[in-house]
Design a protein around this motif. Structure first.
Motif, PDB file in Angstrom:
ATOM      1  N   VAL A  97     -17.787 -52.750  25.814  1.00  0.00           N
ATOM      2  CA  VAL A  97     -18.770 -53.119  26.844  1.00  0.00           C
ATOM      3  C   VAL A  97     -18.074 -53.535  28.134  1.00  0.00           C
ATOM      4  O   VAL A  97     -18.494 -53.155  29.234  1.00  0.00           O
ATOM      5  CB  VAL A  97     -19.684 -54.241  26.324  1.00  0.00           C
ATOM      6  N   TYR A 101     -19.257 -50.427  30.165  1.00  0.00           N
ATOM      7  CA  TYR A 101     -20.631 -50.790  30.517  1.00  0.00           C
ATOM      8  C   TYR A 101     -20.670 -52.102  31.283  1.00  0.00           C
ATOM      9  O   TYR A 101     -21.457 -53.005  30.977  1.00  0.00           O
ATOM     10  CB  TYR A 101     -21.496 -50.891  29.254  1.00  0.00           C
ATOM     11  N   ASN A 103     -21.697 -52.695  34.350  1.00  0.00           N
ATOM     12  CA  ASN A 103     -22.951 -52.899  35.087  1.00  0.00           C
ATOM     13  C   ASN A 103     -24.057 -53.403  34.161  1.00  0.00           C
ATOM     14  O   ASN A 103     -24.818 -54.303  34.526  1.00  0.00           O
ATOM     15  CB  ASN A 103     -23.386 -51.603  35.768  1.00  0.00           C
ATOM     16  N   LYS A 104     -24.163 -52.805  32.990  1.00  0.00           N
ATOM     17  CA  LYS A 104     -25.152 -53.273  32.026  1.00  0.00           C
ATOM     18  C   LYS A 104     -24.846 -54.690  31.570  1.00  0.00           C
ATOM     19  O   LYS A 104     -25.747 -55.496  31.317  1.00  0.00           O
ATOM     20  CB  LYS A 104     -25.181 -52.335  30.814  1.00  0.00           C
ATOM     21  N   TYR A 105     -23.573 -54.990  31.463  1.00  0.00           N
ATOM     22  CA  TYR A 105     -23.159 -56.329  31.031  1.00  0.00           C
ATOM     23  C   TYR A 105     -23.580 -57.385  32.036  1.00  0.00           C
ATOM     24  O   TYR A 105     -23.993 -58.494  31.665  1.00  0.00           O
ATOM     25  CB  TYR A 105     -21.640 -56.339  30.827  1.00  0.00           C
TER      26      TYR A 105
END
Length: 283
Positions: A97, A101, A103-105
């Motif tokens: 992550v 990821y 940005n999602k985090y």
């Protein structure tokens, strides 16, 4: 970065040194009648020692007895290994992550908050499981002590027979597993502050600092004094000048107001007469 690198590694070392352990004890029994027997006792993870059994000669012809070790230490050992495996899997997931990821985090600050809470949980789990496993390991060592096993065998309790220990368990890996357990605890506990900083909660606390009751009272006094001073100054600006009698001209002047030109009160007759007053508003 240190957490990402070392957490999976230390978790693997913790469950590998504990879950992959296998110990062996070998005892040679020489009976008085010149018969000789070699006894091998093996035990491994999860250390259910009450299920470990072996056959020992009675030194009475060909008769033998079946003996069992004592103690069930599976719960603590399995708990320690389970925490290790879960920590390893979460560390791998967090690494993926963080890298792919990000940005999602960061979206809505959910990732940092979840990471902070999980770090708290795993820190507690590592501490509890390491303490429990260290205590259990002490019990395993006591139950598999070679002198304790020799006392279990009837042939070895007889002085005319000779019992000799050929091999003892090697505890290096299990001792290292306890050390890795506490090392994982310090690693996860040390990461709590960094995970907390990622949440941004400390910034909101600094933005709205809490005040003590004494500070609140001082602030109230300052506010009261300031408000009273301002109201007193405003009131002073609205004060009227006292009127004065001009006996020579026979008139009475009043203070200025904000309504326009001052009003004159003219008295008809002498100041001592009680005749009517005429009010004239000179605009």
């Amino acid at each position: 970065m240190c957490m990402v690198i070392f957490a999976p590694l230390f978790a693997v070392l913790a469950f590998a040194t504990c879950g992959g352990y296998s110990g062996q004890i070998m005892v040679k029994v020489k009976c008085l009648n010149k018969t000789q027997s070699n006894i091998s006792i093996s035990f491994n993870y999860p250390f259910r020692l009450q299920q470990v059994h072996f056959s020992a000669p009675l030194c009475e012809g060909t008769r033998k007895e079946t003996l069992f070790l004592e103690g069930d230490n599976a719960s603590s050992a399995q708990f320690f290994v389970t925490v290790s495996v879960l920590a390893f899997l979460y560390s791998l997931l967090a690494t993926i992550v963080y890298i792919f990821y990000q940005n999602k985090y960061r979206e809505k600050n959910r990732g940092p908050v979840v990471d902070f809470l999980v770090t708290l949980v795993f820190s507690s789990l590592w501490l509890i499981s390491s303490i429990a496993w260290a205590k259990t390991l002490s019990g395993v060592k006591t139950a598999t002590d070679v002198h304790q096993i020799l006392l279990l065998m009837s042939a070895c309790r007889a002085q005319e027979n000779l019992c000799e220990v050929l091999q003892e368990p090697i505890w290096t890996n299990l001792n290292m597993s306890v050390a890795f357990g506490f090392l994982n605890f310090f690693l996860w506990a040390g990461n709590i502050w960094f995970a907390y900083k990622e949440t941004g909660l400390h910034k909101s606390i600094q933005r709205y600092p809490s005040r003590t009751p004494s500070e609140k009272r001082d602030s109230f006094r300052q506010y009261s004094q300031t408000s009273f001073g301002q109201s007193e100054a405003g009131f002073g600006q609205r004060l009227y000048n006292q009127g004065s009698f001009d006996l020579s001209s026979g008139g009475l002047s009043l203070p200025q107001t904000n309504l326009g030109q001052p009003m004159l009160y003219r008295q008809v007759g002498s100041p001592t007469s009680r005749g009517p007053l005429i009010f004239v508003n000179e605009m």
